[in-house]
Design an enzyme around this catalytic site. Structure first.
Site, PDB file in Angstrom:
ATOM      1  N   LYS A  47      -3.738  39.740  20.774  1.00 22.76           N
ATOM      2  CA  LYS A  47      -3.097  38.510  21.043  1.00 22.76           C
ATOM      3  C   LYS A  47      -1.741  38.681  21.682  1.00 22.76           C
ATOM      4  O   LYS A  47      -1.168  38.203  22.411  1.00 22.76           O
ATOM      5  CB  LYS A  47      -3.583  37.723  19.831  1.00 22.76           C
ATOM      6  CG  LYS A  47      -4.715  37.422  19.434  1.00 22.76           C
ATOM      7  CD  LYS A  47      -4.966  36.624  17.952  1.00 22.76           C
ATOM      8  CE  LYS A  47      -6.335  36.373  17.833  1.00 22.76           C
ATOM      9  NZ  LYS A  47      -6.663  35.740  16.480  1.00 22.76           N
ATOM     10  N   ASP A  62      -4.626  27.287  16.069  1.00 26.89           N
ATOM     11  CA  ASP A  62      -5.757  27.717  15.997  1.00 26.89           C
ATOM     12  C   ASP A  62      -6.764  26.627  15.926  1.00 26.89           C
ATOM     13  O   ASP A  62      -8.265  26.706  15.917  1.00 26.89           O
ATOM     14  CB  ASP A  62      -5.809  28.642  14.684  1.00 26.89           C
ATOM     15  CG  ASP A  62      -5.977  30.115  14.709  1.00 26.89           C
ATOM     16  OD1 ASP A  62      -6.493  30.662  15.940  1.00 26.89           O
ATOM     17  OD2 ASP A  62      -5.473  30.995  13.944  1.00 26.89           O
ATOM     18  N   GLN A 101      -3.648  35.102  10.906  1.00 32.38           N
ATOM     19  CA  GLN A 101      -4.739  35.982  10.940  1.00 32.38           C
ATOM     20  C   GLN A 101      -5.692  35.865   9.677  1.00 32.38           C
ATOM     21  O   GLN A 101      -5.109  36.004   8.683  1.00 32.38           O
ATOM     22  CB  GLN A 101      -4.491  37.319  11.487  1.00 32.38           C
ATOM     23  CG  GLN A 101      -5.565  37.983  12.083  1.00 32.38           C
ATOM     24  CD  GLN A 101      -6.302  37.449  13.239  1.00 32.38           C
ATOM     25  OE1 GLN A 101      -5.761  36.851  14.125  1.00 32.38           O
ATOM     26  NE2 GLN A 101      -7.834  37.798  13.275  1.00 32.38           N
TER      27      GLN A 101
HETATM   28  N1  GUN Z   1     -10.134  35.802  12.402  1.00 29.37           N
HETATM   29  C1  GUN Z   1     -11.118  35.946  13.257  1.00 29.37           C
HETATM   30  N2  GUN Z   1     -11.064  34.976  14.213  1.00 29.37           N
HETATM   31  C2  GUN Z   1      -9.806  34.356  14.198  1.00 29.37           C
HETATM   32  C3  GUN Z   1      -9.027  33.559  14.797  1.00 29.37           C
HETATM   33  O1  GUN Z   1      -9.730  32.934  15.700  1.00 29.37           O
HETATM   34  N3  GUN Z   1      -8.142  33.010  14.444  1.00 29.37           N
HETATM   35  C4  GUN Z   1      -7.433  33.519  13.275  1.00 29.37           C
HETATM   36  N4  GUN Z   1      -6.229  33.248  12.909  1.00 29.37           N
HETATM   37  N5  GUN Z   1      -8.079  34.374  12.279  1.00 29.37           N
HETATM   38  C5  GUN Z   1      -9.464  34.899  13.050  1.00 29.37           C
END
Ligand code: GUN
Length: 280
Positions: A51, A118, A95
């Site tokens: 990311k 998100d 995350q």
């Molecule tokens: N863990 C697995 N997928 C995601 C996501 O799309 N966003 C976040 N913040 N954590 C995750």
């Protein structure tokens, strides 16, 4: 069979975002994303690195906050509050999963909903369910973009989603319902899954269990979207027995190169959108 090529589409979207970032920069605004990682879960580390790298590639300023697994919920929430008040930060991403002693709900609710790139905050979730969305969660958003790119009709289609989690299954069910699909959201306690998937025009699996979806479970000509990510013999695989299911499918996502890169592209998209929502 046609591959739903998320790698190519995500590149196209990222190029468009690059252009928009450039426009903001010409107006003196640098899009900023804060990424919080708690603990040292290797998969989470990998995702966060991907990311951050994707942000750099399009010119988004990313601020990484790496915290030890022992951090208290209160300390974590204090960091989030600081980011909520920082005008250089347009988006905040925590995350998941978080260590067990931290309540995910409390952390997500601490994020300013205007910075919730998100789309996990109850405010965003509520708006999505009501059909008046603010931020779409990145993974289901990426899936909807793939459907759009390949002109896959959703209206009136029977869709089976396997996996009813907050990150993919539940929000995707709302998005598809808003697009007038008829959605069945299946999970670990669902009876006779195979009977349901066999009737579906579109099957989406977001479980993380290799070979969960086999050829005998789907109908001829169906559309298959595989959101699973597992490691088998040092290879990344999805939930779908790709080799065999692809013989029956009209469209299918590969793993890797399907939904994964789309998730990241839509995170970048949401970060730029957050600038407008924040009103800066
Ligand atoms: N863990 C697995 N997928 C995601 C996501 O799309 N966003 C976040 N913040 N954590 C995750």
């Amino acid at each position: 069979m046609i591959l739903l090529d998320g790698k190519t589409l995500s590149k196209k979207i990222r190029e468009q975002i690059k252009g928009r970032v450039e426009e903001f920069k010409n107006r003196g605004i640098i899009p900023g994303l804060a990424v919080i990682l708690v603990g040292d879960n290797p998969a989470s580390q990998l995702y966060v690195n991907m990311k951050t790298k994707a942000c750099e590639d399009v010119g988004i300023y990313s601020i990484n906050h790496r915290m030890p697994a022992e951090i208290s919920e209160k300390e974590l929430i204090n960091v989030i509050k600081m980011l909520n008040d920082n005008p250089m930060v347009h988006g905040i991403l925590v995350q998941l999963p978080l260590p067990k002693h931290i309540k995910e709900e409390n952390v997500i609710e601490a994020i300013d909903y205007k910075k919730d790139v998100d789309g996990f905050h109850p405010y965003s979730v509520g708006r999505l369910v009501r059909g008046n969305p603010l931020f779409y969660p990145c993974t289901p958003y990426g899936i909807m973009k793939l459907f759009e790119e390949y002109d896959i009709e959703l209206r009136g289609k029977d869709v089976v989603i396997v996996g009813a989690g907050n990150i993919t299954g539940k929000p995707l069910a709302s998005m598809l319902t808003n697009a007038f699909s008829t959605v069945q959201l299946c999970h670990i306690h669902t009876k006779e899954l195979e009977k349901k998937t066999k009737k579906a025009d579109i099957v989406i699996s977001a479980v993380g269990k290799p070979k969960l979806i086999t050829k005998d479970m789907v109908k001829e000509g169906c559309v298959i979207v595989d959101v699973g990510i597992s490691r088998v013999d040092n290879r990344v695989v999805g939930d779908v027995d790709f080799e065999n299911v692809s013989e029956k499918a009209s469209y299918i996502t590969p793993v890797p190169g399907g939904v994964g890169p789309m998730t990241i592209a839509m995170l970048l998209y949401n970060t730029v959108k957050a600038i407008e929502i924040n009103g800066t």
